[in-house]
Design an enzyme around this catalytic site. Structure first.
Site, PDB file in Angstrom:
ATOM      1  N   ASP A 114       0.811  -1.214   0.000  1.00 38.02           N
ATOM      2  CA  ASP A 114       0.000   0.000   0.000  1.00 38.02           C
ATOM      3  C   ASP A 114       0.848   1.269   0.000  1.00 38.02           C
ATOM      4  O   ASP A 114       0.376   2.339   0.374  1.00 38.02           O
ATOM      5  CB  ASP A 114      -0.958   0.005   1.202  1.00 38.02           C
ATOM      6  N   ASP A 152      -3.243  -4.185  -5.462  1.00 35.34           N
ATOM      7  CA  ASP A 152      -2.526  -2.915  -5.650  1.00 35.34           C
ATOM      8  C   ASP A 152      -1.045  -3.085  -5.965  1.00 35.34           C
ATOM      9  O   ASP A 152      -0.360  -2.099  -6.203  1.00 35.34           O
ATOM     10  CB  ASP A 152      -2.658  -1.996  -4.419  1.00 35.34           C
ATOM     11  N   ASP A 300     -12.136   0.904   5.060  1.00 31.15           N
ATOM     12  CA  ASP A 300     -10.989   1.175   4.208  1.00 31.15           C
ATOM     13  C   ASP A 300      -9.860   1.903   4.927  1.00 31.15           C
ATOM     14  O   ASP A 300      -8.789   2.062   4.363  1.00 31.15           O
ATOM     15  CB  ASP A 300     -11.416   2.026   3.009  1.00 31.15           C
TER      16      ASP A 300
END
Length: 456
Positions: A114, A152, A300
């Site tokens: 991330d 991601d 989130d």
């Protein structure tokens, strides 16, 4: 969440909040357009299920129970622990197998995860990461599992240098091969339709080893409509084909895309809704599954801690959503890939017809080309026991001119001149009468494998 990536969503990292899994084309029956079929595995011990059980009197419980807790969603492996990951995976996959279903796992432990955002963490370095991946592979025990590898990791590279991107690509390609060798169906990070262009995402996927994977997944980090994701997926597949990589499929996360898109962070957004319910019956030859990769109701990292289950979010998502379809689990575990063609023709059919060798005696073998590209192909062989149980098997065939086998999963490779022999792995040699095992391989040269012989 970094301001330089306004179109993506931070992903949950809590293993305690991770959930459910998926059945796929190891099952009997006909795949519904994609390559997967079967019943999705619903984990009875998830964050939402525990909340429902602990709050029977809450006014939101019935809604959350019927529209979210009743459905399968992906189980996340995001807690980097070398000593426990194998047993965790083995327990989970074993429970799914006991239910006659096949699980799905979202693997989320790449270093610099991330880019240091709300879901930061992962393995301390790529060497330990591969050790962790090896533990996951051992936990699979050869049981077919759908794996969504590292959300991601490919779409988000803004924090990485060129050398770091290259190292990550190599790590993802190695992880893909390791998991494939353990029987997994592996899908790589495809971003989503409002992020990178399809051609750019395809370029990144090729660099990360998608040729060895089963395809890619999209929308795990956002709320784009299924229509947008389907169109985006086709553009990625077209660009992959232009790069010589064919036979891949898309998986779409529909857990939160039934309402508005826009703002990347969904914690405070009350106009989102559950999208399509999880299913392998996609009706689209390019799409293997609509899944809930991100479990609905898990935050989130904006208003609430990333990965924490929030009943207010779950209730908001469930409000206005349709009642889910009812499904009946299979009474026996899926063991055999479908033999009937999909109802819609695949965009990239096998380049050679299956080669069959019915097991009149101890065992037989059937071959099909699962994907091909310029200069190479991926093959799949199904071994079937005859009228008696067997404790081991081997399959041999003769290489055609220009062919060479570079990699095998689900078996052990040996080559003597032009003769290829694949012997069973430690976990798939013993077969009851009529039972099957599978192995796959990557080869160069023209697609195909003729004249297979099976001995036991």
């Amino acid at each position: 969440m970094s301001p330089i990536t306004p179109r993506r969503s931070v992903l949950a990292v809590s293993v305690a909040c991770a959930t459910v899994a998926v059945g796929l084309a190891a099952g009997s029956g006909t795949a519904s357009a994609g390559t997967l079929s079967g019943t999705l595995y619903r984990d009875p011990d998830t964050a939402v299920a525990r909340w429902v059980a602990a709050n029977p009197g809450d006014s939101r419980t019935a809604l959350i129970s019927s529209r979210i807790a009743s459905q399968p969603a992906s189980r996340w492996l995001s807690n980097f622990n070398l000593s426990t990951v194998q047993s965790e995976v083995s327990t989970y996959v074993g429970a799914a197998a006991g239910a006659g279903q096949v699980p799905a796992l979202t693997v989320y432990g790449i270093p610099n995860r991330d880019c240091g955002g709300a879901s930061a963490g992962g393995a301390p370095d790529l060497t330990q990461y591969q050790t962790w991946i090896g533990g996951i592979a051992r936990g699979l025990g050869g049981r077919t599992t759908l794996i969504l590898l590292e959300p991601d990791s490919i779409a988000l590279q803004t924090c990485l240098s060129a050398s770091e991107i290259s190292a990550r690509n190599q790590a993802l390609a190695t992880a893909t091969r390791t998991l494939k060798a353990a029987g997994a169906k592996v899908y790589l990070d495809g971003g989503h339709s409002a992020w990178n262009a399809g051609s750019e995402q395809a370029r990144r996927l090729v660099n990360a080893g998608v040729a060895d994977a089963d395809g890619f997944y999209t929308n795990a980090s956002n709320f784009q409509s299924t229509g947008n994701e389907t169109t985006f997926g086709r553009s990625v597949l077209s660009a992959l084909s232009g790069s010589g990589v064919t036979g891949k499929r898309q998986v779409i996360d529909t857990s939160r895309n039934g309402g508005a898109a826009g703002d990347w962070c969904g914690d405070d957004n009350t106009d989102r809704r559950i999208g399509r319910y999880p299913t392998l019956d996609t009706g689209d030859a390019n799409i293997d599954a609509f899944l809930w990769i991100k479990p609905p109701g898990e935050a989130d990292g904006c208003a609430y801690a990333a990965g924490s289950f929030q009943p207010s979010l779950a209730a908001s998502l469930a409000t206005g959503a349709a009642n889910p379809p009812t499904t009946t689990p299979p009474t026996t575990p899926p063991t055999t890939p479908p033999t009937t063609p999909p109802t819609a023709p695949p965009t990239t059919p096998p380049t050679t017809p299956p080669t069959t060798n019915p097991p009149a005696g101890a065992c037989g073998a059937a071959y099909t080309t699962s994907s091909s590209w310029q200069g190479g192909f991926q093959g799949q062989v199904t071994v079937k026991a005859g009228g008696s149980a067997i404790s081991s098997w081997s399959v041999s065939w003769t290489l055609a001119s220009g062919q060479s086998v570079s990699q095998v999963w689900g078996g052990t490779l040996s080559v003597n001149g032009s003769t290829v022999t694949v012997r069973n792995a430690a976990w798939n040699g013993s077969l009851q009468p009529g039972a099957t095992a599978e192995f796959g391989f990557i080869a160069s040269g023209p697609a195909g494998a003729s004249g297979l012989t099976c001995t036991a």
